[in-house]
Write an enzyme that holds these catalytic residues in place. Structure first.
Site, mmCIF file in Angstrom:
data_model
loop_
_atom_site.group_PDB
_atom_site.id
_atom_site.type_symbol
_atom_site.label_atom_id
_atom_site.label_comp_id
_atom_site.label_asym_id
_atom_site.label_seq_id
_atom_site.Cartn_x
_atom_site.Cartn_y
_atom_site.Cartn_z
ATOM 1 N N THR A 51 0.767 -1.264 0.136
ATOM 2 C CA THR A 51 -0.151 0.053 -0.016
ATOM 3 C C THR A 51 0.926 1.239 0.075
ATOM 4 O O THR A 51 0.615 2.413 -0.584
ATOM 5 C CB THR A 51 -0.991 -0.020 1.186
ATOM 6 O OG1 THR A 51 -1.679 -1.070 1.234
ATOM 7 C CG2 THR A 51 -1.737 1.275 1.156
ATOM 8 N N ASP A 64 -4.652 -2.529 -8.059
ATOM 9 C CA ASP A 64 -4.071 -3.242 -7.022
ATOM 10 C C ASP A 64 -4.614 -4.631 -6.960
ATOM 11 O O ASP A 64 -5.686 -4.622 -7.539
ATOM 12 C CB ASP A 64 -4.717 -2.534 -5.634
ATOM 13 C CG ASP A 64 -4.195 -2.960 -4.435
ATOM 14 O OD1 ASP A 64 -3.098 -3.733 -4.265
ATOM 15 O OD2 ASP A 64 -4.753 -2.496 -3.345
ATOM 16 N N GLU A 65 -3.958 -5.467 -6.395
ATOM 17 C CA GLU A 65 -4.379 -6.902 -6.088
ATOM 18 C C GLU A 65 -4.849 -7.321 -7.336
ATOM 19 O O GLU A 65 -5.681 -8.049 -7.776
ATOM 20 C CB GLU A 65 -5.653 -7.160 -5.219
ATOM 21 C CG GLU A 65 -5.515 -6.553 -4.010
ATOM 22 C CD GLU A 65 -4.605 -7.296 -2.916
ATOM 23 O OE1 GLU A 65 -4.012 -8.242 -3.592
ATOM 24 O OE2 GLU A 65 -4.373 -6.838 -1.750
#
Length: 776
Positions: A33, A224-225
């Site tokens: 993050t 993200d992810e």
């Protein structure tokens, strides 16, 4: 650029590589993050207009947290100008602006899951289709699967294989339902959640000018992810990034655990094929966990073939070894965990919120909830209701309540038409009104249906259905007089149609409900066994229901205290971290799940799930497994999970080492873990005269030297060896744990009673004929 200070070398490279495709492989606890937020801040401080940055996340919480961090670096104004949010929220924003291309109003409604289900139920009814065959939740799950794989209605009817598969599954009309459902949503000016992806794909594919507009706007894209993206999400991102190719994806193939939601691990594995010039940066330093936890997790995940090789490491303290507890039963497992939490809370001054119990399936919570309540340990179940508050559990309990108290009108109203048996709300209202107006209870009316039938105003068909239902309940009550709680409950679950109704729903949620019913039945069998062994035990249904009601009440009294133990599935734990983690139920067919280990791909995802669970732990990790569990009321032997054997023995320590040490080899637990052949000679000693309760009153029990567990044997499994137990013996019970025999009473081997003080459960008076004790 103060925000770059403190970044390690790999993080710095990921943050400052601004042009071209970039894949950031972020190991567990590696500061993912932070890298994402600092990279966006770095783009803005280097002159990139925040309006040209698109950042896609999977949760609103992640987007909010990242935006707050970015605002601290670049200010609120620039942070607010970012296109940052979940896939669904960003695509809904695009569709609001461009909906007219697809014939939708800009203010289209977004149906949530319940809205969509209600629409589908009406569609099925309008088509005069049997909702018992075409269960709405099951059909909606199938439609969702089609949409996420970009199978539109037209594509469905042009695919003979799909139609043949549905016909073989006795759902040949699903295409018809799909078409009418889509048409209904369109007429209503509404999209469901899956449409937000499907329609965005349609928009970008059919209208090149719209695609060009958003390609030019989103010159820098961050995802993200990325390992959790499905096919539909992948295609949208690929299309938007195809002009400038300034795309940065962040993820960890080792944490791809959502294939059941459509996530495709090959999206990240094939990133270099899509972008041959992509730079790859691996974030390998784990800032969360101890070295021992990280190294153990690495050893296990290295067994997967489909992965990017990473060398995740930790510079934190070495830390404690992972503790492994071999329990005799699921009750013993839960008792150990609750007692261990209680101990660490007191000796290490840990908050209850420091602890997490992670499990593979929701049905496992029951034993742990019961054990925690006995210790008065506060807890919270995440991602679902407390076990006894789950609908399917309450439904079966309602059937059982009515057997004990047929005047329980709340229970009666819950089950009279569940599963559906043609006794609708109108009929029920007539019964209630008639009973109230004549000063009668509902059961009195049902007991005398023949007499009251002319006055009820119900047709003969309804009267027959009411009569059949009440006759079934009466038959269960008769059965209860001669049969045990488990046998009656099983008959209720079968004959009422409850198990069949739940088994017909093969969605993950439906399967979970069946598992919960099984676990409730298992708890009854455990209850019977426990009451049979305890002196003065009461194995009646009323006692069982009373225990549930009292224990449930203690947990249902909510307060604002956030200091609670967390109970959750491993899937829900992703992204979280806890100082102490208990990974429970490590047995074959439970974890890895028997439903997810038939192919290499499925097994590798189960191993990634194990990796995710272990890397949630910061300081301490515990593995537990049981050598036997109840399954549909029968005790079945369990085999330790293969993942236990994949952890190198240098990273683990057995809590009950004398039972385990001889089964361990260099690589972990061997396959003959349950081989009871001793590795050393047995030693025998002459039996002493039986000590009885009468002879030992007021006399402290002598302390006996602890015997090697290699010589332990199961005592009196059938009541034949009760004379082997002596005062002062340390014994192990499959439900109560370890204790010490303080008194014995009786001379007849069939009636000897033992008073045993258990460390977890306190004092118990057991009948040796039934109590299966292991002498240690």
């Amino acid at each position: 650029m103060d925000y770059l200070k403190g970044l390690n070398e790999a993080q710095y490279e990921a943050v400052t590589t601004l042009q071209g495709p970039l894949m950031v492989l972020a190991g567990a606890g590696s500061g993912k993050t932070r890298v994402l937020t600092m990279r966006i801040a770095h783009l803005i401080t280097n002159g990139v207009d925040p309006f040209n940055i698109l950042a896609l996340t999977f949760t609103n919480k992640a987007a909010k947290e990242m935006k707050e961090r970015i605002a601290k670096v670049v200010g609120n104004s620039d942070a607010r100008s970012l296109w940052m949010g979940t896939f669904h929220s960003i695509f809904a924003r695009i569709l609001r602006s461009e909906a007219h291309y697809l014939g939708f109003p800009s203010n289209f409604t977004i149906y949530d899951a319940q809205d969509a289900l209600n629409v589908l139920k009406k569609v099925i009814k309008d088509l005069s289709i049997d909702s018992e065959v075409y269960k709405p939740k099951k059909v909606l799950a199938r439609i969702s699967q089609y949409k996420n794989n970009l199978i539109t209605v037209n594509a469905y009817f042009n695919n003979p294989e799909l139609m043949e598969n549905d016909e073989r599954a006795n759902m040949k009309r699903i295409g018809e339902i799909y078409r009418k459902y889509v048409d209904t949503c369109f007429r209503n000016g509404a999209m469901d959640f899956d449409d937000l992806l499907l329609k965005t794909n349609e928009l970008l594919t059919r209208f090149p000018e719209v695609l060009a507009k958003y390609q030019d706007r989103f010159r820098y894209i961050l995802v993200d992810e990325y390992q959790d993206t499905n096919h539909s999400q992948y295609l949208i991102v690929k299309a938007l990034a195809s002009k400038f190719e300034n795309i940065c994806v962040v993820g960890d193939d080792a944490q791809s655990i959502y294939s059941f939601r459509g996530a495709n691990i090959y999206n990240i594995l094939n990133f270099k094929k899509d972008y041959p010039d992509a730079v790859t940066v691996s974030l390998e330093q784990n800032y969360r966990s101890t070295q021992n936890i990280v190294d153990a997790a690495n050893v296990v995940i290295s067994k997967n073939l489909q992965q990017f090789k990473k060398n995740v490491f930790s510079e934190n303290e070495v830390g404690e070894k992972i503790k492994v507890y071999r329990s005799l039963s699921d009750a013993d497992e839960a008792n150990f965990v609750s007692a261990n939490i209680f101990e660490l809370h007191n000796t290490q001054q840990r908050h209850f919120s420091d602890f997490a119990i992670l499990y593979r399936t929701n049905s496992q919570t029951r034993a742990f909830e019961d054990a925690l309540r006995k210790k008065n340990i506060p807890y919270r179940v995440y991602g679902g209701l407390s076990f006894y508050q789950r609908k399917e559990v309450k439904d079966l309990l309602a059937y059982l309540r009515i057997l004990v108290n047929e005047n329980d009108s709340e229970a009666l109203s819950r089950i009279i038409n569940y599963p559906a048996r043609g006794i609708g709300e109108t009929t029920q209202n007539k019964l209630i009104v008639f009973a109230d107006s004549h000063g009668l209870g509902l059961t009195q009316v049902l007991d005398n249906l023949g007499f009251y039938a002319p006055q009820l105003g119900l047709n003969n068909g309804i009267i027959t259905k009411l009569g059949d239902f009440w006759a079934m309940i009466k038959a269960f009550q008769v059965m209860l007089k001669t049969e045990n709680v488990y046998d009656v409950a099983m008959e209720v679950a079968k004959r009422s149609g409850l198990i069949k109704f739940l088994k017909d729903d093969q969605t993950p949620e439906g399967i979970s409900r069946v598992e919960n019913i099984q676990e409730l039945l298992n708890s009854m069998q455990g209850f019977i066994e426990e009451q049979r062994q305890v002196e003065g035990g009461d194995p009646s249904l009323s006692n069982f229901l009373e225990n549930i009601a009292l224990s449930s009440d203690t947990q249902d009294k909510k307060d604002d205290d956030t200091d609670k133990v967390s109970l959750m599935t491993i899937h829900l734990s992703k992204g979280l971290e806890f100082p102490v983690v208990y990974l429970v139920g490590l047995e074959e067919n439970l974890f890895p799940s028997f439903m997810s280990s038939s192919t290499r791909e499925e097994l590798e995802e189960e191993r990634r799930l194990f990796y995710v669970a272990l890397t949630r732990a910061e300081k301490q990790a515990y593995f537990t497994y049981a050598v036997s569990r109840f399954q549909w009321g029968k005790i079945t032997d369990s085999e330790p999970s293969r993942f236990l054997s994949e952890v190198d023995s240098k990273y683990i320590e057995f809590i009950n080492p004398m039972m385990e040490a001889r089964f361990v080899n260099h690589s972990g637990i061997s396959s003959n873990i349950f081989d009871e052949t001793p590795s050393e000679p047995r030693f025998f000693k002459k039996k002493e005269e039986k000590k009885t309760l009468e002879r030992n009153i007021g006399v402290p029990a002598p302390k006996k030297q602890l015997k090697p567990v290699a010589t332990a044997k199961i005592i009196n499994p059938s009541g034949s060896s009760s004379e082997d137990i002596e005062v002062g013996d340390r014994v192990r019970h499959d439900r109560f744990g370890i204790g010490e025999v303080t008194f014995l009473d009786g001379t007849d081997p069939q009636n000897i009673k033992a008073k045993v003080v258990f460390s977890n459960e306190g004092e118990k008076n057991l009948i040796l004929k039934f109590a299966k004790l292991t002498k240690i």
